[in-house]
Design a protein around this motif. Structure first.
Motif, mmCIF file in Angstrom:
data_model
loop_
_atom_site.group_PDB
_atom_site.id
_atom_site.type_symbol
_atom_site.label_atom_id
_atom_site.label_comp_id
_atom_site.label_asym_id
_atom_site.label_seq_id
_atom_site.Cartn_x
_atom_site.Cartn_y
_atom_site.Cartn_z
ATOM 1 N N LYS A 1 68.943 38.164 16.611
ATOM 2 C CA LYS A 1 67.759 37.493 17.131
ATOM 3 C C LYS A 1 66.471 37.992 16.481
ATOM 4 O O LYS A 1 65.584 37.224 16.149
ATOM 5 N N GLU A 2 66.344 39.294 16.287
ATOM 6 C CA GLU A 2 65.120 39.841 15.701
ATOM 7 C C GLU A 2 64.853 39.246 14.338
ATOM 8 O O GLU A 2 63.719 38.923 13.991
ATOM 9 N N GLU A 3 65.932 39.104 13.563
ATOM 10 C CA GLU A 3 65.760 38.520 12.230
ATOM 11 C C GLU A 3 65.431 37.041 12.316
ATOM 12 O O GLU A 3 64.682 36.506 11.497
ATOM 13 N N GLU A 4 66.014 36.398 13.312
ATOM 14 C CA GLU A 4 65.732 34.972 13.473
ATOM 15 C C GLU A 4 64.249 34.764 13.772
ATOM 16 O O GLU A 4 63.618 33.850 13.216
ATOM 17 N N TYR A 5 63.678 35.615 14.626
ATOM 18 C CA TYR A 5 62.259 35.452 14.949
ATOM 19 C C TYR A 5 61.394 35.675 13.715
ATOM 20 O O TYR A 5 60.447 34.946 13.459
ATOM 21 N N LEU B 1 62.259 35.262 10.643
ATOM 22 C CA LEU B 1 62.465 34.135 9.729
ATOM 23 C C LEU B 1 61.623 32.940 10.171
ATOM 24 O O LEU B 1 60.931 32.308 9.365
ATOM 25 N N MET B 2 61.650 32.664 11.453
ATOM 26 C CA MET B 2 60.883 31.537 11.986
ATOM 27 C C MET B 2 59.395 31.760 11.732
ATOM 28 O O MET B 2 58.692 30.877 11.244
ATOM 29 N N TYR B 3 58.908 32.964 12.039
ATOM 30 C CA TYR B 3 57.479 33.230 11.894
ATOM 31 C C TYR B 3 57.052 33.156 10.433
ATOM 32 O O TYR B 3 56.032 32.567 10.096
ATOM 33 N N GLY B 4 57.870 33.767 9.571
ATOM 34 C CA GLY B 4 57.550 33.764 8.142
ATOM 35 C C GLY B 4 57.498 32.358 7.583
ATOM 36 O O GLY B 4 56.605 32.003 6.805
ATOM 37 N N HIS C 1 65.890 21.746 22.798
ATOM 38 C CA HIS C 1 66.891 22.741 22.395
ATOM 39 C C HIS C 1 66.442 24.153 22.714
ATOM 40 O O HIS C 1 67.115 24.883 23.418
ATOM 41 N N ASN C 2 65.267 24.534 22.168
ATOM 42 C CA ASN C 2 64.776 25.887 22.456
ATOM 43 C C ASN C 2 63.275 25.975 22.205
ATOM 44 O O ASN C 2 62.646 25.009 21.770
ATOM 45 N N LEU C 3 62.719 27.146 22.541
ATOM 46 C CA LEU C 3 61.272 27.345 22.448
ATOM 47 C C LEU C 3 60.980 28.767 22.029
ATOM 48 O O LEU C 3 61.574 29.709 22.545
ATOM 49 N N TYR C 4 60.026 28.927 21.079
ATOM 50 C CA TYR C 4 59.568 30.256 20.671
ATOM 51 C C TYR C 4 58.078 30.346 20.956
ATOM 52 O O TYR C 4 57.356 29.367 20.815
ATOM 53 N N LEU C 5 57.627 31.562 21.293
ATOM 54 C CA LEU C 5 56.195 31.796 21.476
ATOM 55 C C LEU C 5 55.845 33.032 20.648
ATOM 56 O O LEU C 5 56.444 34.085 20.836
ATOM 57 N N PHE C 6 54.898 32.900 19.718
ATOM 58 C CA PHE C 6 54.508 34.035 18.869
ATOM 59 C C PHE C 6 53.041 34.354 19.062
ATOM 60 O O PHE C 6 52.247 33.468 19.387
ATOM 61 N N ASP C 7 52.661 35.618 18.788
ATOM 62 C CA ASP C 7 51.237 35.931 18.790
ATOM 63 C C ASP C 7 50.742 36.041 17.349
ATOM 64 O O ASP C 7 51.490 35.797 16.404
ATOM 65 N N ARG C 8 49.467 36.401 17.186
ATOM 66 C CA ARG C 8 48.864 36.352 15.844
ATOM 67 C C ARG C 8 49.436 37.371 14.893
ATOM 68 O O ARG C 8 49.220 37.275 13.689
ATOM 69 N N ASN C 9 50.167 38.379 15.395
ATOM 70 C CA ASN C 9 50.754 39.383 14.510
ATOM 71 C C ASN C 9 52.225 39.128 14.238
ATOM 72 O O ASN C 9 52.892 39.969 13.638
ATOM 73 N N ILE D 1 48.002 32.202 18.691
ATOM 74 C CA ILE D 1 49.177 32.030 19.537
ATOM 75 C C ILE D 1 49.894 30.769 19.073
ATOM 76 O O ILE D 1 49.283 29.715 18.925
ATOM 77 N N LYS D 2 51.207 30.895 18.804
ATOM 78 C CA LYS D 2 51.966 29.767 18.265
ATOM 79 C C LYS D 2 53.091 29.377 19.220
ATOM 80 O O LYS D 2 53.899 30.222 19.613
ATOM 81 N N VAL D 3 53.124 28.097 19.573
ATOM 82 C CA VAL D 3 54.193 27.580 20.430
ATOM 83 C C VAL D 3 55.069 26.679 19.572
ATOM 84 O O VAL D 3 54.572 25.743 18.947
ATOM 85 N N VAL D 4 56.365 26.964 19.517
ATOM 86 C CA VAL D 4 57.286 26.203 18.676
ATOM 87 C C VAL D 4 58.404 25.672 19.551
ATOM 88 O O VAL D 4 59.071 26.442 20.233
ATOM 89 N N MET D 5 58.598 24.360 19.553
ATOM 90 C CA MET D 5 59.652 23.776 20.384
ATOM 91 C C MET D 5 60.538 22.883 19.528
ATOM 92 O O MET D 5 60.034 22.040 18.790
#
Lengths: 145, 188
Positions: A31-35, A37-40, A4-12, A80-84
């Motif tokens: 989108k900014e809020e979605e990111y 929310l996902m990270y939190g 469906h989709n993929l997110y990539l986050f860094d340590r901050n 580094i976080k990879v979310v799929m």
């Protein structure tokens, strides 16, 4: 079977990259809020999982699933976080997520001195290689199944 | 078969020599740019905001990602494990040498890396007017930058240097504190 989709986050918590292939329903927030929310959520789940674990922790949080989709999670010691998100037919894809980290993010972004770290990846090469890689995966089909 | 093997080691030797010569060129240029050795030492260790020459710290923050991608090493549980990984995996991977780990402090928060030979100084002699230059200071910056990315604040410094006439090269590593993950501002 599909991705469906993929997110990539860094340590901050900065969202380095987001790609979408088959997503029929949006989150209903910018989108900014979605990111955020996902990270939190990931941050809380990781901490919850390690606190409540009845045994010594090995890898920590790996995935969760609902009746419609499965969220896969991969994190490096550098944060580094990879979310799929995939559909339910997909098993463990840690090797896929590790490949995205090592052969795509590290090779094309980290090793490129012109790519600044700590912000959204601008590299078109990264975006297109990632897209080709995901489309080539055995569990990705052109029609959401 | 053996010819192919020779070519393999030859090209490895060539690329490590190239690295040694490139490092030498970097230090020479810094010596020209800065008037005293103290400033050059600082430049080799860190330039946090430089856009241009990636110096020690800036190299370290990226090198750690390449290291993790290639070595498949997981999170280290304590400083001893970290020391082992640095000496046996990281140094081997990047410089082709395996320093020994000695002189642990009683609290387990300091140790020394002993390098019998330092590939960075293969063709180097320190001239008299640069006697206080810590030639390989880039390594200390790299170690500091890399470890900071895996949440360890450390101090790395040279205590012995073959370029200054010591028998071995010794880097002293000291664990300062753990850097905690912070939720980004604005999160509940």
């Amino acid at each position: 079977m599909t991705v469906h989709n993929l997110y990539l986050f860094d340590r901050n918590g900065v969202c380095l990259h987001y790609s979408e292939w088959h997503r029929k329903k949006q989150a209903g927030i910018p989108k900014e809020e979605e990111y955020k929310l996902m990270y939190g959520m990931l941050f809380s789940i990781r901490s919850f999982v390690s606190k409540m674990s009845p045994l010594d922790m090995k890898d920590g949080f790996l995935a969760f699933q609902t009746s419609r989709y499965k969220l896969h999670y991969y994190e490096t010691p550098t944060g580094i976080k990879v979310v799929m998100n995939t559909d339910l037919g997909v098993g463990s894809i840690r090797d896929v997520l590790h490949h995205i980290y090592s052969a795509l993010y590290v090779e094309l972004v980290v090793k490129n001195p012109l790519c600044p770290l700590g912000q959204t990846v601008q590299s078109e090469l990264f975006r297109s290689r990632l897209d080709s890689y995901v489309r080539s995966l055995p569990f990705f089909s052109a029609r959401a199944g | 078969m053996s010819r192919q093997a020779n070519r393999g080691t030859e090209s490895k030797k060539m690329s490590s020599e190239l690295f040694t010569l490139t490092y030498g060129a970097l230090v020479t240029q810094l010596c020209k740019d800065y008037e005293n050795d103290e400033d050059v030492n600082k430049q080799l260790d860190k330039i946090l905001f430089s856009d241009f020459l990636p110096r020690g710290y800036n190299i370290g923050v990226r090198l750690i990602e390449d290291f993790l991608a290639r070595s498949n090493v997981g999170r280290c549980h304590d400083f001893r494990e970290t020391a082992d990984v640095i000496a046996k995996v990281a140094f081997k991977m990047y410089l082709g040498i395996t320093p020994s780990i000695t002189n642990w402090s009683p609290a387990g928060d300091e140790f020394s890396l002993i390098l019998e030979n330092n590939p960075l100084v293969d063709f180097v002699e320190l001239p008299d007017n640069h006697s206080s230059l810590i030639y390989s200071n880039l390594l200390c910056g790299v170690l500091r930058g890399a470890l900071e990315m895996v949440q360890m604040a450390v101090e790395a410094k040279f205590v012995q240097d073959t370029l200054k006439g010591d028998g071995v090269t010794e880097i002293r590593m000291r664990f300062i504190r753990r850097i905690e993950d912070n939720l980004p501002a604005g999160e509940e």
